[in-house]
Design an enzyme around this catalytic site. Structure first.
Site, PDB file in Angstrom:
ATOM      1  N   CYS A   1      -1.956   9.236   5.638  1.00 22.84           N
ATOM      2  CA  CYS A   1      -0.535   8.962   5.791  1.00 22.84           C
ATOM      3  C   CYS A   1      -0.084   9.195   7.225  1.00 22.84           C
ATOM      4  O   CYS A   1       0.873   8.581   7.698  1.00 22.84           O
ATOM      5  CB  CYS A   1       0.291   9.834   4.853  1.00 22.84           C
ATOM      6  SG  CYS A   1      -0.354   9.901   3.184  1.00 22.84           S
TER       7      CYS A   1
ATOM      8  N   CYS B   1       0.823  -1.210   0.000  1.00 21.74           N
ATOM      9  CA  CYS B   1       0.000   0.000   0.000  1.00 21.74           C
ATOM     10  C   CYS B   1       0.850   1.249   0.000  1.00 21.74           C
ATOM     11  O   CYS B   1       0.336   2.364   0.017  1.00 21.74           O
ATOM     12  CB  CYS B   1      -0.923   0.037   1.199  1.00 21.74           C
ATOM     13  SG  CYS B   1      -1.965  -1.393   1.314  1.00 21.74           S
TER      14      CYS B   1
END
Ligand code: PLP
Ligand code: FES
Lengths: 203, 398
Positions: free
Chosen positions: A114, A43
């Site tokens: 993130c 990912c």
């Protein structure tokens, strides 16, 4: 004509990106009291957080990290590692991505994803400390709970979908296919959607 | 030092184009007007049309000025779901469109939209270098195929396709052929007759012209259906008052390319060689993406094990170097580049890739500067990476 903005993110983020604090040197985490790893490379992001703990007071005395991740992941974990030093384990466990984003002076919505990773890895490290020290009762499992039985969609999947941009039930369905069979899960899913929107975006 | 190595995204104006545009700003007439102001604009539009047509070996009537490369691609694909009789005859019988997995999003997303509107869309695979699988194309080419659209040069990895061969195969089976040549025109020789294509897309801003102006080649005699209706401009093929300044700039841009291209591309190829050898020498655990020979001269795409692309991009940006990343994290999507994945690299490798695209203003000094900064940058990121074990990382094609 306008000049280019100096930087896509805030100055604070840039500072931490340019000179990240508390990076773990090498790969050895033997000296640490708790270690957590989250994310996966497929990912595009992965995070390792290692903590040292004053066992008497249950206070974090040191926090080091490593990451395979983008600028936001680097900067937010750098700042997180500074924030949690001196906190009790309980306090640190409850630091949210929103607190981190606030310290950084804000993150674009699509970058929250993130920054969540550092947070998660920290909680994994804290749990790891508890279980190493026979305090299993304190381990706060972040075990996924199935919300949509038909499509096998968990609350974690819903959280991820929100972090990746789903804001409405329809968008949530588009991303996860939840609620597309019997429809029973709709109420619970909508509740979780609102909850995660609130946690991550204060909306 | 400021270094612009993102010429596949867009290019700075050629100084001659800039001069032409500045002079052209005095011209404001509507090319459709019959008075002197209008005739001046018309003369310039048609002069540009001749230049562009000459440059790609087309007849000037075969050229439609459009608002962008994206618009040209949308126009061509949309032709094939138009059900009216004046458009491509028999398309309702031939409702299959074949394209590739590595097209620009303006082709991929339009194709997906057409699929929702009833077209049968098929996507060709590519090999590890990004070349289209011709055997697969052959097997897909049935009587149901109306259009095949294959890009001439890929924007991310630079790989060039053999459009001439593909067009022959497509025509043998009675289908039409389109190529998105936005990254090719002005960088490699393009002659529509030699290629044999029915449609070709180009855009000015990749070749030192202004943004927001493109051209679509439509071979003579091919039925056509405008995407934008309601005006007689461009012989009824694209409504809307012409972007006279843009058209002027496009004309000048191709004129300059016809003078400079050959020598320029040779120089870029040399620079790329130096860059490539330098990276190989100075940095371990890397992988070059794209075709080793059949590739755009100025484009180099490289993956670094254990280093995430956006972090590389932003650390380089801090040093004044502009490159781009395959992974589109910065644009909000966490998906790795569809092009790199199609060439068979794994998601992790794709996330750790950057595209260096040089242009006519790129110099040896700039390449040397990048070669000085890049190894340090990669080292720095790898030092804080959970994903880097020296020599133990696999970065490879399939
Ligand atoms: C291969 C390719 N096709 C199409 C386009 C779109 O062109 P434009 O920016 O003129 O819409 C681009 C540019 O981004 C491109 O690289
Ligand atoms: S439980 Fe979600 S659709 Fe049935």
């Amino acid at each position: 004509m306008l000049q280019a903005g100096e930087w896509a993110y805030t100055e604070k983020l840039k500072e931490h990106f340019m000179s990240p604090k508390n990076i773990l040197q090498g790969d050895n985490t033997d000296d640490f009291d708790g270690v957590g790893m989250e994310g996966n490379l497929q990912c595009g992001d992965q995070m390792l957080v290692a903590i040292k703990v004053d066992k008497e007071k249950e206070v974090i005395t040191d926090c080091k990290w490593k990451t395979y991740g983008c600028a936001s992941a680097i900067a937010s974990t750098s700042i997180l590692s500074e924030m949690v030093k001196g906190m009790t384990l309980d306090q640190a466990f409850h630091v949210s991505p929103k607190d981190v984003a606030k310290e950084l002076g804000g993150l674009p919505d699509h970058k929250i994803h993130c920054s969540v990773l550092g947070d998660k890895a920290l909680r994994a490290a804290i749990n790891n400390f508890y279980s190493r020290n026979g305090m299993d009762d304190k381990v706060k499992e972040e075990q996924a709970k199935i919300v949509c039985q038909c499509m096998n969609i968990t609350d974690h999947d819903i959280e991820d979908a929100v972090l990746e941009g789903a804001r409405t039930y329809y968008e949530l369905q588009e991303r996860t296919k939840l609620g597309t069979v019997c429809g029973q899960c709709k109420d619970e899913a909508e509740m979780l959607l609102e909850k995660f929107k609130h946690i991550h975006f204060g909306a | 030092m400021q270094v612009y190595f993102d010429n596949n995204a867009t290019t700075p104006l050629h100084p001659e184009v800039k001069k032409e545009l500045i002079a052209g700003m005095e011209m404001f007439g509507n090319p459709s007007s019959m008075h002197g102001f209008g005739r001046e604009a018309r003369a310039n539009v048609e002069d540009s049309r001749r230049k562009v047509a000459d440059f790609i070996g087309a007849h000037e009537h075969e050229l439609v000025f459009v608002g962008s490369g994206s618009e040209a691609n949308n126009t061509v694909l949309s032709l094939f779901v138009c059900g009216t009789s004046q458009c491509i005859p028999g398309t309702r019988m031939r409702s299959t469109i074949i394209t590739t997995k590595i097209e620009h999003p303006c082709v991929l997303e339009t194709s997906e939209c057409l699929a929702h509107r009833g077209a049968n869309v098929k996507f060709l695979d590519v090999d590890r270098y990004g070349k289209v699988d011709l055997d697969q194309l052959e097997s897909m080419l049935g009587d149901d195929v109306g259009l095949v659209s294959v890009m001439m040069a890929n924007n991310e990895i630079g790989t060039l396709q053999d459009i001439e061969t593909i067009t022959k195969m497509v025509h043998e089976r009675g289908a039409y052929m389109h190529t998105d040549a936005v990254q090719a025109v002005g960088k490699v020789p393009v002659d529509v007759r030699k290629l044999g294509v029915d449609f070709l897309t180009m855009s000015a801003h990749k070749i030192y012209g202004p943004k927001g102006i493109g051209a679509l080649f439509v071979r003579k005699g091919i039925p056509y259906c405008p995407l934008i209706r309601g005006g007689h401009q461009e012989r009824g093929r694209r409504a809307g008052t012409e972007n006279t300044l843009g058209i002027l700039g496009l004309g000048k841009a191709v004129e300059m390319r016809s003078i400079e291209m050959a020598a320029e591309e040779k120089r870029l190829l040399e620079l790329k060689g130096i860059l490539k050898r330098g990276i190989e020498e100075k940095i371990d655990d890397i992988h070059f993406n794209g075709h080793p020979e059949d590739s755009l001269s100025g484009t180099l795409n490289v993956s670094f094990a254990g280093a995430e692309g956006e972090a590389i991009l932003l650390y380089l940006d801090l040093e004044g170097i502009a490159v781009s990343t395959g992974s589109a994290c910065a644009s909000g999507s966490l998906d790795p580049s569809h092009v790199l994945l199609a060439t068979g690299v794994d998601a992790e490798t794709a996330h750790g890739s950057i595209r260096i695209s040089m242009g006519r203003e790129s110099t040896l000094e700039e390449v040397e500067y990048l070669l000085e900064v890049l190894p340090k940058t990669i080292q720095r990121i790898r030092d804080m990476s959970t994903a880097y074990i020296k020599g133990g990382c696999h970065v490879a094609g399939r």
